[in-house]
Design a protein around this motif. Structure first.
Motif, mmCIF file in Angstrom:
data_model
loop_
_atom_site.group_PDB
_atom_site.id
_atom_site.type_symbol
_atom_site.label_atom_id
_atom_site.label_comp_id
_atom_site.label_asym_id
_atom_site.label_seq_id
_atom_site.Cartn_x
_atom_site.Cartn_y
_atom_site.Cartn_z
ATOM 1 N N TRP A 17 2.088 5.251 -13.266
ATOM 2 C CA TRP A 17 1.443 3.968 -12.964
ATOM 3 C C TRP A 17 0.989 3.265 -14.240
ATOM 4 C CZ3 TRP A 17 -3.625 2.219 -13.753
ATOM 5 C CH2 TRP A 17 -3.942 1.003 -13.128
ATOM 6 N N GLN A 18 0.389 4.007 -15.161
ATOM 7 C CA GLN A 18 -0.075 3.387 -16.402
ATOM 8 C C GLN A 18 1.090 2.780 -17.184
ATOM 9 O OE1 GLN A 18 -3.608 5.546 -18.448
ATOM 10 N NE2 GLN A 18 -2.506 7.169 -17.365
ATOM 11 N N GLU A 19 2.162 3.513 -17.331
ATOM 12 C CA GLU A 19 3.329 3.008 -18.051
ATOM 13 C C GLU A 19 3.959 1.833 -17.295
ATOM 14 O OE1 GLU A 19 4.272 3.971 -20.956
ATOM 15 O OE2 GLU A 19 3.333 5.935 -21.263
ATOM 16 N N CYS A 44 -4.986 1.725 -8.709
ATOM 17 C CA CYS A 44 -4.635 3.124 -8.460
ATOM 18 C C CYS A 44 -5.920 3.897 -8.178
ATOM 19 C CB CYS A 44 -3.914 3.705 -9.684
ATOM 20 S SG CYS A 44 -3.391 5.426 -9.513
ATOM 21 N N GLN A 45 -5.999 4.509 -7.008
ATOM 22 C CA GLN A 45 -7.183 5.247 -6.595
ATOM 23 C C GLN A 45 -6.868 6.735 -6.588
ATOM 24 O OE1 GLN A 45 -8.262 4.945 -2.464
ATOM 25 N NE2 GLN A 45 -10.351 5.645 -2.801
ATOM 26 N N ILE A 46 -7.664 7.493 -7.369
ATOM 27 C CA ILE A 46 -7.580 8.950 -7.342
ATOM 28 C C ILE A 46 -8.824 9.449 -6.626
ATOM 29 C CG2 ILE A 46 -7.307 11.060 -8.683
ATOM 30 C CD1 ILE A 46 -6.774 7.795 -10.456
ATOM 31 N N SER A 47 -8.630 10.063 -5.472
ATOM 32 C CA SER A 47 -9.749 10.566 -4.673
ATOM 33 C C SER A 47 -9.938 12.039 -4.938
ATOM 34 C CB SER A 47 -9.478 10.347 -3.171
ATOM 35 O OG SER A 47 -9.371 8.978 -2.890
ATOM 36 N N GLY A 48 -11.187 12.414 -5.217
ATOM 37 C CA GLY A 48 -11.477 13.798 -5.552
ATOM 38 C C GLY A 48 -11.185 14.750 -4.414
ATOM 39 N N ILE A 92 -1.934 3.801 -4.225
ATOM 40 C CA ILE A 92 -1.810 2.562 -4.989
ATOM 41 C C ILE A 92 -1.721 1.397 -4.006
ATOM 42 C CG2 ILE A 92 -0.336 1.214 -6.545
ATOM 43 C CD1 ILE A 92 0.528 3.854 -7.828
ATOM 44 N N VAL A 93 -2.528 0.380 -4.241
ATOM 45 C CA VAL A 93 -2.500 -0.844 -3.451
ATOM 46 C C VAL A 93 -2.336 -2.010 -4.415
ATOM 47 C CG1 VAL A 93 -3.885 -2.387 -2.000
ATOM 48 C CG2 VAL A 93 -3.863 0.068 -1.539
ATOM 49 N N GLY A 94 -1.600 -3.038 -4.021
ATOM 50 C CA GLY A 94 -1.399 -4.140 -4.943
ATOM 51 C C GLY A 94 -1.021 -5.440 -4.280
ATOM 52 N N SER A 129 0.851 -1.186 0.000
ATOM 53 C CA SER A 129 0.000 0.000 0.000
ATOM 54 C C SER A 129 0.886 1.235 0.000
ATOM 55 C CB SER A 129 -0.921 -0.002 1.225
ATOM 56 O OG SER A 129 -1.707 1.167 1.267
ATOM 57 N N LEU A 130 0.629 2.152 -0.922
ATOM 58 C CA LEU A 130 1.444 3.346 -1.115
ATOM 59 C C LEU A 130 0.550 4.572 -1.153
ATOM 60 C CD1 LEU A 130 3.374 1.912 -4.194
ATOM 61 C CD2 LEU A 130 4.165 1.797 -1.816
ATOM 62 N N ALA A 131 0.819 5.547 -0.329
ATOM 63 C CA ALA A 131 0.115 6.826 -0.383
ATOM 64 C C ALA A 131 1.098 7.887 -0.866
ATOM 65 C CB ALA A 131 -0.434 7.207 0.983
ATOM 66 N N PHE A 132 0.616 8.808 -1.712
ATOM 67 C CA PHE A 132 1.494 9.812 -2.311
ATOM 68 C C PHE A 132 1.107 11.217 -1.860
ATOM 69 C CE2 PHE A 132 1.888 6.097 -4.938
ATOM 70 C CZ PHE A 132 3.242 6.062 -5.241
ATOM 71 N N PRO A 133 2.058 12.135 -1.871
ATOM 72 C CA PRO A 133 1.791 13.490 -1.379
ATOM 73 C C PRO A 133 0.731 14.214 -2.209
ATOM 74 C CG PRO A 133 4.150 13.128 -1.697
ATOM 75 C CD PRO A 133 3.448 11.966 -2.307
ATOM 76 N N ALA A 134 0.070 15.162 -1.570
ATOM 77 C CA ALA A 134 -0.926 15.983 -2.261
ATOM 78 C C ALA A 134 -0.276 16.685 -3.445
ATOM 79 C CB ALA A 134 -1.521 17.006 -1.297
#
Length: 508
Positions: A277-279, A292-296, A304-306, A262-267
């Motif tokens: 991620w796509q590439e 890959c979750q993009i939260s509004g 990203i969780v995997g 599980s990975l969280a990325f900065p704002a």
């Protein structure tokens, strides 16, 4: 603690003992969020206005038929999505065998009432509990038997967590979804995207044969050598279209050690992360799957969780490649080796709960139902413009865009090898929003708008297990060039439209 699908990845990142209440399923609706009435159903399904003889059916089922005035009906009628709690079926039949399903069809067909089979009840739009119709509840048909040759015979009412537990005990695995209370039937029949998809294929790709009751109450076995057209259609053609599957036989694999992360990325980094991620997933080994979750929000956030089929030491260099491509390091990073069952529980968000707890409250567990709207698109074979994807989520608080990676083993089959056509897709895209009944119209308008913007960016298909009645050209979006063959199979096995509903294959 109550948690819905929108909070799923955040729960994993927090590391808490939370549970996920989101789900996958198949259903249909009219307009913005309300299910179709009986009058809106296809005319071929309404041969007569005479009501079925419910008392005759009750006798044939040894009393296992619940009518609105019966004790237990109030709970038995409910599906998973609370937005459809105002739907009241005419009857709920608790089926324990194919013979019960046959009896239901013999009594109810031709009487102008909708007929639906319910496995897990996770229809996104409540279509497995049709108002004024007959629900064939298959929950009691939940046996899971693993044979010495590694095949698994699974009853249609089994929940995924039950399948995983039985397989793990035998040292086997089946690629399937992440939500523990989802029924195996709906997931499989619509395709079956899950956390081991890239290594082992879709759930439907593992289907060796199915025991099916068709509209005329015949009990058939669908396999490569028996009813091959029906067998083809059941692998991705969507639940509720061709008959009632009572039992599945799956080819399973030995369960290896897995590593979850599980990975969280900065704002402010969503565009960079989504693009990388796509590439990254395009070139990833089959052993690697991720979502890959993009939260509004302002700005949108990204996580990203995997799951990796292999060791932590082999996974970490792959993660480092992602960070280098994105030009950003995660603000939090968790990498954990797990066995098969613990990995599936982790991906379900119930890693610290017992198997018994990983059920709905109504079935003795701790998981609540949910209230949500969701729609989908399928990405093409090439990445989307990541900056524009991130822009779509700007300011959309309470809405999530979930990109589940495909490719790998999924892409090894031709689009017409099964009814699931999206073999070249890079990922599925689900737009999900928790909501209340009062906010349903606005939430639906929001997810629909994001869906249509994704189509403009090149994500034109859609996943039938996230069925969506306002989807333009939905038949082709779900099934692509396979639609015409699916219509022919539907006509062959259900010529009178016994199982017809507004987005059934025959209406596409």
């Amino acid at each position: 603690m109550t948690i819905d699908r929108r909070q799923f990845l955040a729960a994993l990142g927090a590391g808490g003992a939370m549970v996920v209440a989101g789900a996958r399923g198949a259903a249909a609706r009219e307009g913005h969020g309300r299910p179709p009435t009986v009058d809106a159903w296809p005319a071929r399904a309404r041969a007569s206005d005479l009501p079925p003889d419910w008392q005759a059916l009750r006798r044939r089922l040894d009393g296992r038929l619940l009518l609105p005035d019966d004790q237990g009906y109030g709970v038995a009628r409910l599906g998973y999505n609370e937005l459809y709690d105002d739907q009241f079926p005419a009857a709920v039949a608790r089926c324990t065998s194919p013979a019960d399903v046959q009896a239901c069809l013999e009594v109810a067909r031709g009487h102008g009432v909708p007929i639906a089979a319910r496995s897990g009840g996770h229809s996104y739009l409540g279509y497995s509990v049709p108002g004024g119709g007959l629900v064939m509840d298959l929950r009691s048909m939940a046996r899971v038997q693993v044979r010495p040759d590694g095949t698994a015979v699974v009853g249609a009412g089994a929940r995924l967590i039950e399948v995983y537990a039985a397989l793990a005990q035998a040292g086997r695995l089946l690629p399937a979804g992440s939500c523990p209370t989802v029924g195996v039937s709906g997931l499989t029949l619509g395709g079956g995207i899950g956390v081991l998809t890239r290594k082992y294929g879709l759930t439907c790709d593992r289907l060796a044969e199915a025991q099916v009751v068709t509209a005329d109450s015949s009990l058939l076995t669908a396999s490569p050598g028996s009813e091959p057209d029906l067998y083809w259609a059941l692998r991705g053609g969507g639940g509720g279209n061709f008959g009632v599957v009572c039992e599945f036989t799956f080819r399973t694999e030995p369960a290896p050690g897995l590593t979850v992360f599980s990975l969280a990325f900065p704002a402010g980094s969503a565009a960079s992360v989504v693009g990388a991620w796509q590439e990254w997933m395009q070139g990833a080994p089959f052993e690697l799957w991720s979502t890959c979750q993009i939260s509004g929000g302002e700005p949108p956030s990204c996580r990203i969780v995997g799951c990796y089929v292999g060791t932590e030491s082999d996974l970490n260099p792959l993660l480092d490649e992602l960070f280098a491509a994105a030009g950003v390091q995660p603000s939090s990073r968790s990498v954990q080796p797990k066995d098969y069952l613990d990995a599936m529980k982790y991906m379900a968000g119930c890693a610290h709960d017992t198997i018994e707890q990983c059920h709905l409250i109504s079935e003795g567990g701790v998981l609540p139902r949910a209230s949500f709207v969701a729609v989908s698109r399928m990405l093409g074979p090439t990445p989307l413009d990541a900056g524009r994807v991130a822009d779509l989520m700007a300011g959309q608080t309470g809405v999530d865009l979930l990109l589940d990676s495909l490719g790998g083993a999924v892409a090894q089959l031709a689009p017409d090898a099964t009814a699931f056509p999206h073999r070249s897709s890079l990922a599925s895209a689900q737009i999900y929003a928790s909501t209340t009944l009062a906010g349903q119209h606005a939430a639906t308008a929001t997810v629909d708008a994001i869906r249509d913007e994704l189509a403009a960016l090149g994500a034109e298909g859609a996943y039938v297990n996230y069925i969506d009645a306002s989807l333009p050209d939905w038949g082709r979006a779900y099934y692509g060039a396979n639609l015409d063959r699916l219509k022919a199979v539907s006509q062959q096995y259900d010529p009178d439209g016994v199982f017809a509903f507004p987005q059934s294959v025959m209406c596409g």
